[in-house]
Design an enzyme around this catalytic site. Structure first.
Site, PDB file in Angstrom:
ATOM      1  N   GLU A 169       7.134  -1.597   4.898  1.00 41.75           N
ATOM      2  CA  GLU A 169       6.121  -2.641   5.038  1.00 41.75           C
ATOM      3  C   GLU A 169       6.690  -3.995   5.453  1.00 41.75           C
ATOM      4  OE1 GLU A 169       3.676  -2.824   1.542  1.00 41.75           O
ATOM      5  OE2 GLU A 169       2.977  -0.783   1.754  1.00 41.75           O
ATOM      6  N   GLU A 407       2.983   6.268   1.409  1.00 44.74           N
ATOM      7  CA  GLU A 407       2.425   5.790   0.140  1.00 44.74           C
ATOM      8  C   GLU A 407       0.911   5.866   0.197  1.00 44.74           C
ATOM      9  OE1 GLU A 407       3.546   1.841  -1.172  1.00 44.74           O
ATOM     10  OE2 GLU A 407       5.631   2.197  -0.619  1.00 44.74           O
TER      11      GLU A 407
HETATM   12  C1  FCB Z   1       2.981  -1.241  -1.510  1.00 39.73           C
HETATM   13  C2  FCB Z   1       4.449  -1.295  -1.845  1.00 39.73           C
HETATM   14  C3  FCB Z   1       4.812  -0.540  -3.088  1.00 39.73           C
HETATM   15  C4  FCB Z   1       3.774  -0.700  -4.167  1.00 39.73           C
HETATM   16  C5  FCB Z   1       2.399  -0.405  -3.638  1.00 39.73           C
HETATM   17  C6  FCB Z   1       1.306  -0.497  -4.658  1.00 39.73           C
HETATM   18  O1  FCB Z   1       2.649  -2.358  -0.753  1.00 39.73           O
HETATM   19  O2  FCB Z   1       5.203  -0.769  -0.789  1.00 39.73           O
HETATM   20  O3  FCB Z   1       6.089  -0.965  -3.495  1.00 39.73           O
HETATM   21  O4  FCB Z   1       3.878  -1.937  -4.750  1.00 39.73           O
HETATM   22  O5  FCB Z   1       2.112  -1.285  -2.578  1.00 39.73           O
END
Ligand code: FCB
Length: 508
Positions: A169, A407
């Site tokens: 990110e 994620e």
């Molecule tokens: C993302 C991050 C991760 C976590 C999630 C909820 O932005 O990459 O580390 O904090 O959100």
């Protein structure tokens, strides 16, 4: 959207879960680790909820064997973790700290022994503080240092790690870290965020080259992407949504997959030192394609001495071919033009005062929230179909590379009930919905190869500290005890069956 019937995934689909070093490891000065920007930031009063820090976190550094067994119990095919740069180079440069590398060697070996593919992220936000003191991501040198660090990790682990992710990110690192100031290092300047945006991407390209030279296998990057929706179809809201989309999505997708920053964003940011400040080699890139990258103001910026951020050839390095794209998806975003917040309120959106930071003021696309959809404990809208929309767009407009959802998950108001269980049916429902939305994208032709739940266990949620729980496993912070939640058992069954059971959300 797929119904609530049983839904089978393709053979070989990669079922995973993810964590990140600073969020779980603790042991922040063990074995020679140096301080990172998150150590300094979290120890600065007022930066995190409850002044929480990652000093102990889930104590994963000392509980490695127990956590490897947890991973095995869950049946993961792949485990995504990040390497803490300050464990490998305590002050951001020089030879590798052997003790730091050894920890990740033990982790990787432990995964392989259990039949789990290691998916390694090189940078999940924990820049060595020494590099921040020298300018952090606003300076070009940090991109070079990142490539050197990548080479050190790859020299040690290239043979055993199946998936390499350069950055997690980069939008959050640059815009949250250097613009909104809500993440480490907590700076608030548009120009700094822009410079960080570029140097992170440059670092990604240079690290990709270093990983390839070291013989690393599949290499990719993880972006946080989201559909951006206007609060209405009024042209000012549409324009605001376009700006927000440029800032969140296209400032990363365009340079990675089209070799140039998006023209409207170049124009928007003209007048500030950042990606709009161009150098000789860029003319070449422009001549190569039909993209208008240089706005009129740019030469002016350089003449003003505003800083030369994009150097000869950078765009080519950033667009280095990859093996996969990692996508982190949580929620779609709704925005309005600042002049139309009352209209958004009347249309039923919840409108909170926009954060007072220069990036938000400059972008003029404050977020509004829908009050008619479910939200997680983070306040994020639950809209699985937005994932289908997002992936379809990436496929149509940018790349046919294999995609991994690196994620996805939800913070829920979990609690241990009197029977000693965490019945997180809302998390199961969230994951069920998003996996069905993923299957819709796959049915529409998007080449999705795997899915990583955020997160294996509850952990330090950055500025929110320990107040938000995303885990499949409950962590009792005072004792460090791990307790698998209901979602853990649900996901284990999904992995075994390679399928989502019928009505899984409703049945729990
Ligand atoms: C993302 C991050 C991760 C976590 C999630 C909820 O932005 O990459 O580390 O904090 O959100």
């Amino acid at each position: 959207m797929q119904s609530s019937a049983q839904l089978t995934f393709p053979d070989g689909f990669v079922w995973g879960a993810a964590t990140a070093a600073y969020q779980i490891e603790g042991s922040v000065s063990a074995d020679g680790r140096g301080p990172s920007i998150w150590d300094i930031f979290s120890h600065t009063p007022g930066r995190t909820r409850n002044s929480d820090t990652g000093d102990i976190a889930c104590d994963h550094y000392r509980r490695l064997q127990e956590d490897l067994d947890l991973i095995k119990q869950l049946g993961l095919r792949a485990y995504r973790f990040s390497v803490a740069w300050p464990r490998i180079q305590p002050d951001g440069k020089g030879p590798a700290n052997r003790a730091g590398l050894d920890f990740y060697q033990r982790l990787v070996d432990g995964l392989l022994e259990r039949g789990v593919t290691p998916a390694l992220t090189l940078y999940h936000w924990d820049l060595p503080q020494a590099l921040e003191d020298a300018g952090g991501w606003t300076v070009r040198d940090t991109a070079q240092r990142f490539a050197e660090y990548a080479a050190l990790v790859a020299d040690a682990l290239a043979d055993s790690v199946g998936m390499w992710i350069t950055l997690n990110e980069p939008w959050c690192s640059s815009w949250h870290g250097y613009g909104h100031g809500v993440h480490a290092p907590g700076r608030r300047r548009v120009a700094d965020a822009l410079a960080a945006n570029h140097h992170l991407l440059l670092g990604h390209g240079l690290a990709t080259q270093a990983l390839r030279s070291a013989g690393a296998g599949a290499v990719g990057i993880t972006l946080n992407l989201a559909p951006i929706r206007p609060a209405s179809d009024h042209r000012d809201d549409l324009a605001a949504a376009r700006r927000a989309d440029g800032n969140l999505n296209r400032m990363f997708l365009d340079p990675l997959f089209r070799g140039a920053y998006p023209p409207d964003m170049v124009e928007h940011y003209a007048g500030r030192p950042g990606p709009t400040a161009v150098a000789d080699g860029d003319q070449q890139v422009i001549a190569d394609g039909d993209q208008q990258v240089i706005g009129d103001g740019d030469q002016q910026v350089m003449a003003d001495g505003g800083g030369r951020v994009i150097a000869d050839g950078d765009n080519r390095i950033i667009a280095e071919p990859l093996d996969f794209l990692g996508v982190n998806f949580y929620f779609p975003q709704y925005v309005a033009d600042p002049s139309r917040l009352d209209a958004a309120r009347c249309a039923g959106y919840a409108v909170r005062p926009a954060p007072a930071d220069p990036v938000t003021e400059d972008l003029r696309a404050p977020a509004v929230t829908r009050s008619d959809v479910a939200r997680t404990a983070m306040g994020w809208e639950v809209e699985p179909a937005a994932l289908t929309e997002l992936l379809t767009r990436v496929r149509q407009e940018y790349t046919s590379l294999p995609i991994y959802i690196t994620e996805n998950g939800a913070a829920c108001d979990d609690y241990v009930d009197p029977g000693g269980k965490v019945a997180d049916t809302d998390r199961i429902e969230f994951l069920d919905g998003h996996l069905r939305a993923l299957a819709d994208a796959m049915a529409a032709g998007v080449d999705v190869r795997g899915f990583f739940v955020w997160s294996l266990m509850d952990n330090f949620e950055w500025a929110e500290g320990y107040s938000k729980r995303f885990g499949l496993t409950w962590v009792d912070y005072p004792s460090g005890r791990r307790l698998p939640k209901a979602s853990f058992g649900w996901y284990r069954d999904v992995i075994v069956a390679n399928a989502i059971p019928p009505d899984s959300a409703g049945k729990m």
